[in-house]
Design a protein around this motif. Structure first.
Motif, PDB file in Angstrom:
ATOM      1  N   ASN A 183      -2.291 -24.058 -26.946  1.00  0.00           N
ATOM      2  CA  ASN A 183      -2.527 -22.617 -26.839  1.00  0.00           C
ATOM      3  C   ASN A 183      -2.971 -22.012 -28.156  1.00  0.00           C
ATOM      4  O   ASN A 183      -3.742 -21.062 -28.178  1.00  0.00           O
ATOM      5  N   SER A 184      -2.457 -22.555 -29.256  1.00  0.00           N
ATOM      6  CA  SER A 184      -2.722 -21.876 -30.521  1.00  0.00           C
ATOM      7  C   SER A 184      -4.014 -22.322 -31.180  1.00  0.00           C
ATOM      8  O   SER A 184      -4.421 -21.750 -32.188  1.00  0.00           O
ATOM      9  N   PHE A 185      -4.691 -23.316 -30.602  1.00  0.00           N
ATOM     10  CA  PHE A 185      -5.979 -23.707 -31.173  1.00  0.00           C
ATOM     11  C   PHE A 185      -6.923 -22.518 -31.247  1.00  0.00           C
ATOM     12  O   PHE A 185      -7.514 -22.227 -32.283  1.00  0.00           O
ATOM     13  N   ALA A 186      -7.054 -21.847 -30.116  1.00  0.00           N
ATOM     14  CA  ALA A 186      -7.986 -20.727 -30.053  1.00  0.00           C
ATOM     15  C   ALA A 186      -7.621 -19.674 -31.099  1.00  0.00           C
ATOM     16  O   ALA A 186      -8.470 -19.219 -31.860  1.00  0.00           O
ATOM     17  N   ALA A 187      -6.350 -19.327 -31.166  1.00  0.00           N
ATOM     18  CA  ALA A 187      -5.896 -18.301 -32.101  1.00  0.00           C
ATOM     19  C   ALA A 187      -6.202 -18.693 -33.546  1.00  0.00           C
ATOM     20  O   ALA A 187      -6.413 -17.841 -34.398  1.00  0.00           O
ATOM     21  N   GLN A 188      -6.198 -19.991 -33.812  1.00  0.00           N
ATOM     22  CA  GLN A 188      -6.427 -20.471 -35.172  1.00  0.00           C
ATOM     23  C   GLN A 188      -7.898 -20.681 -35.469  1.00  0.00           C
ATOM     24  O   GLN A 188      -8.266 -20.985 -36.609  1.00  0.00           O
ATOM     25  N   GLY A 189      -8.727 -20.574 -34.464  1.00  0.00           N
ATOM     26  CA  GLY A 189     -10.142 -20.835 -34.672  1.00  0.00           C
ATOM     27  C   GLY A 189     -10.446 -22.285 -34.967  1.00  0.00           C
ATOM     28  O   GLY A 189     -11.343 -22.615 -35.728  1.00  0.00           O
TER      29      GLY A 189
ATOM     30  N   PRO B 116       7.008 -28.173 -22.908  1.00  0.00           N
ATOM     31  CA  PRO B 116       5.662 -28.578 -22.508  1.00  0.00           C
ATOM     32  C   PRO B 116       5.309 -28.165 -21.090  1.00  0.00           C
ATOM     33  O   PRO B 116       4.271 -27.541 -20.855  1.00  0.00           O
ATOM     34  N   GLN B 117       6.183 -28.459 -20.156  1.00  0.00           N
ATOM     35  CA  GLN B 117       5.888 -28.121 -18.767  1.00  0.00           C
ATOM     36  C   GLN B 117       5.786 -26.608 -18.559  1.00  0.00           C
ATOM     37  O   GLN B 117       4.894 -26.120 -17.873  1.00  0.00           O
ATOM     38  N   LEU B 118       6.703 -25.876 -19.173  1.00  0.00           N
ATOM     39  CA  LEU B 118       6.731 -24.442 -18.934  1.00  0.00           C
ATOM     40  C   LEU B 118       5.584 -23.718 -19.633  1.00  0.00           C
ATOM     41  O   LEU B 118       5.048 -22.745 -19.104  1.00  0.00           O
ATOM     42  N   PHE B 119       5.211 -24.223 -20.801  1.00  0.00           N
ATOM     43  CA  PHE B 119       4.051 -23.628 -21.471  1.00  0.00           C
ATOM     44  C   PHE B 119       2.782 -23.897 -20.680  1.00  0.00           C
ATOM     45  O   PHE B 119       1.846 -23.112 -20.705  1.00  0.00           O
ATOM     46  N   GLN B 120       2.768 -25.024 -19.971  1.00  0.00           N
ATOM     47  CA  GLN B 120       1.562 -25.348 -19.229  1.00  0.00           C
ATOM     48  C   GLN B 120       1.337 -24.366 -18.077  1.00  0.00           C
ATOM     49  O   GLN B 120       0.221 -23.999 -17.769  1.00  0.00           O
ATOM     50  N   MET B 130       4.151 -14.658 -26.224  1.00  0.00           N
ATOM     51  CA  MET B 130       4.303 -15.787 -27.135  1.00  0.00           C
ATOM     52  C   MET B 130       3.173 -15.818 -28.159  1.00  0.00           C
ATOM     53  O   MET B 130       3.396 -16.125 -29.323  1.00  0.00           O
ATOM     54  N   MET B 131       1.990 -15.478 -27.703  1.00  0.00           N
ATOM     55  CA  MET B 131       0.843 -15.473 -28.612  1.00  0.00           C
ATOM     56  C   MET B 131       1.048 -14.453 -29.722  1.00  0.00           C
ATOM     57  O   MET B 131       0.831 -14.739 -30.889  1.00  0.00           O
ATOM     58  N   GLU B 132       1.514 -13.262 -29.338  1.00  0.00           N
ATOM     59  CA  GLU B 132       1.760 -12.227 -30.350  1.00  0.00           C
ATOM     60  C   GLU B 132       2.752 -12.709 -31.391  1.00  0.00           C
ATOM     61  O   GLU B 132       2.593 -12.475 -32.580  1.00  0.00           O
ATOM     62  N   LEU B 133       3.784 -13.384 -30.908  1.00  0.00           N
ATOM     63  CA  LEU B 133       4.790 -13.890 -31.836  1.00  0.00           C
ATOM     64  C   LEU B 133       4.181 -14.882 -32.821  1.00  0.00           C
ATOM     65  O   LEU B 133       4.445 -14.804 -34.027  1.00  0.00           O
ATOM     66  N   SER B 134       3.376 -15.799 -32.305  1.00  0.00           N
ATOM     67  CA  SER B 134       2.852 -16.790 -33.246  1.00  0.00           C
ATOM     68  C   SER B 134       1.812 -16.167 -34.174  1.00  0.00           C
ATOM     69  O   SER B 134       1.710 -16.552 -35.335  1.00  0.00           O
ATOM     70  N   MET B 135       1.117 -15.147 -33.672  1.00  0.00           N
ATOM     71  CA  MET B 135       0.178 -14.445 -34.551  1.00  0.00           C
ATOM     72  C   MET B 135       0.925 -13.732 -35.680  1.00  0.00           C
ATOM     73  O   MET B 135       0.356 -13.450 -36.727  1.00  0.00           O
TER      74      MET B 135
END
Lengths: 224, 224
Positions: A183-189, B116-120, B130-135
Motif C-alpha cells: 500500500n505504501s509504495f504509491a505514497a512513497q513514489g 497481511p490478510q486484513l490489509f489485503q 491507515m494511509m494518513e497515519l503512515s503519511m
DNA sequence: CCTTATAATGACCGGTAGTCATATGTTGGT
DNA sequence: ACCAACATATGACTACCGGTCATTATAAGG
C-alpha cells in the motif's frame, strides 16, 4: 498385485488433480474467497470426497505450498552450483528468488497474504512436512555462506546460520511484500520493480566482506 | 447544549471501551478465534451495538492498529530528536522498533499474523485512515536519511525513500517475524533474541556511508 | 407527562468448514 | 457368474459466525 499399484497411482493422481484445482481457484480468487464446495465442483467431485484426500482446507494450502517449495528448491540447487564462490552463490539465490516471484506473482500473493495466519494454526502433521522441506534446502544456504567466509567473499563476523536467515527473510519479504507495505509504495513514489531490482545494491554491503566500492562492482552480476 | 457535548464524549468512551475489549481478546485468543459475540459480552453490550460504532470486525482490528501506530509514532518523534546526525536517528528508530516489539509481543503477533490478510481486503475508509497515519510518520524517516546523506553518515547512492522502505521493512520483519520464519528458528539453532539483537550489526553496512570497521564501531550505540 | 429522536438489542439470514450415514462401485474368492 | 467384504464417493446436515434489521428501551425536550 498390479491392481494395488494402479490404485496407488490413481490416488496420487486424484490428489494432484485436487491440488491443481485448489491452486487455480486460490490464485484467482484468494484462499479466503474459495469454498471447499467450489474446489469440489472444479475437480468434479463431491465436497466430502476432498476430505478423503486432505484433512482440511488448510492442509490443501500447505500441499500447494510444499509442491512449490520443492520446485523452487530443486532449481535453486542446480543454479547455485554455477556460482564460483560463496558470495556468487548467494547472489544467484537472491536472483532466483526475484525471478521466481516475478514469474509466479499469484503464488507469491497467496503465500504472503494467507501464509502468516495459516502457519500460525498449522497442524502438527503439516508442520512436520513443511519443516522437512526447509531442512532439505536450508543447508544449501549455509554451505554457500561458509564457503564464502572461507574464500573471503562473505563477511566473517556473523554466525552463518544467522546471516542466512537475514538474507532469506529480507529477500523473501522484498519479492513478496505484505499488503500493508504494498500500500505504501504509491505514497512513497516508489515502484515495486525498483524496490525489487535495487535490493542487491542495498543489501550487498551487509553480506560481502569487501569494502564498499568493490562491493558495488561486484553486484553488477545482478544487472541484466 | 452541554448535553450534546456529553453525548459526544460518552460515544467516544464507548468506542474506546469496545476497542479495549477487542484488543484484550484478540491478544489472548487471536483475531480469528474471537467472535463479535464474545467482544460484545466483554463490554457488556449486545452484538448489534458494536455495529453502531464499527462497520465490521476488520474495522475493529484497524482501530486497534491505528491507536498503536499513533502511540508508537509519537514516541518515535520524541526519541529521534535526540540523534546527533542522520545515521544516529535511524539507529534510534531501529532501537525503538525493537524495544516496542519486546514490550508488546502480543500486539506484534496479532499484527503480523492477521495484518497481511486484513490489509489485503481493507475497505476504502480504513485504508484512508491507515494511509494518513503512515503519511504522518514516514517523513520523519525521510528527513533523517536526507540529513544523514548531507552530514555524510549515511550512504548516498540510493534514493532516500527507497532506503527508508528497506530499513523499515527489514526492521519490522525482524522484530515481528512471520509464523513461518518463527518456526525455523529452532531448526536453525538460533534464538529469537539473538536474531533481534544482531540486526544492527548485520544491517549497519548497508545503511552507513563509512567503511566497514568504522561502521562496526558506530553500531556500538546499539549495545546496552 | 407525553412525543419524538436516539441507542440498544438479539432473533434471524446467508454462507462455510467439516462430518457422517448412506450409496455406489471394485476386488478377489468360490 | 455370483457374492461378500472392502474401498470410495456423496451431499444433507451440524455448528458457528459476521452482519442485518425489526423491535424495544432509553433519553430529551417542549
Amino acid at each position: 498385485m498390479a491392481a494395488a499399484d494402479r490404485k496407488e497411482r490413481e490416488k496420487e493422481q486424484r490428489k494432484n488433480a485436487i491440488i491443481n484445482a485448489a491452486e487455480k481457484l486460490f490464485f484467482s480468487n484468494g484462499f479466503g474467497n474459495v469454498s471447499m464446495e467450489e474446489i469440489a465442483k472444479e475437480v468434479e467431485l463431491g465436497k466430502g470426497t476432498l476430505y478423503l484426500y486432505f484433512k482440511s482446507k488448510d492442509s490443501l494450502f500447505f500441499a500447494i505450498i510444499s509442491r512449490r517449495w520443492e520446485e523452487f528448491g530443486e532449481t535453486m540447487i542446480e543454479k547455485m552450483n554455477h556460482g564460483k564462490n560463496g558470495f556468487e552463490k548467494i547472489q544467484i539465490m537472491i536472483k532466483w528468488f526475484i525471478e521466481y516471484s516475478q514469474k509466479n506473482p499469484e503464488y507469491n500473493d497467496m503465500a504472503t497474504t494467507f501464509g502468516p495466519q495459516l502457519f500460525q494454526r498449522i497442524d502438527p502433521e503439516d508442520a512436520r512436512m513443511m519443516m522437512e522441506l526447509s531442512m532439505k534446502y536450508m543447508p544449501l544456504v549455509h554451505y554457500a555462506i561458509r564457503e564464502g567466509i572461507k574464500d573471503g567473499s562473505i563477511r566473517n563476523d556473523l554466525d552463518p546460520a544467522l546471516l542466512g536467515m537475514y538474507i532469506q527473510m529480507i529477500t523473501f519479504n522484498v519479492v513478496s511484500p505484505n499488503p500493508s507495505i504494498k500500500n505504501s509504495f504509491a505514497a512513497q513514489g516508489i515502484s515495486y520493480d525498483t524496490y525489487v531490482e535495487m535490493l542487491p545494491k542495498f543489501l550487498c554491503p551487509s553480506i560481502a566482506r569487501l569494502p564498499e566500492k568493490e562491493c558495488n562492482s561486484k553486484d553488477e552480476i545482478f544487472q541484466r
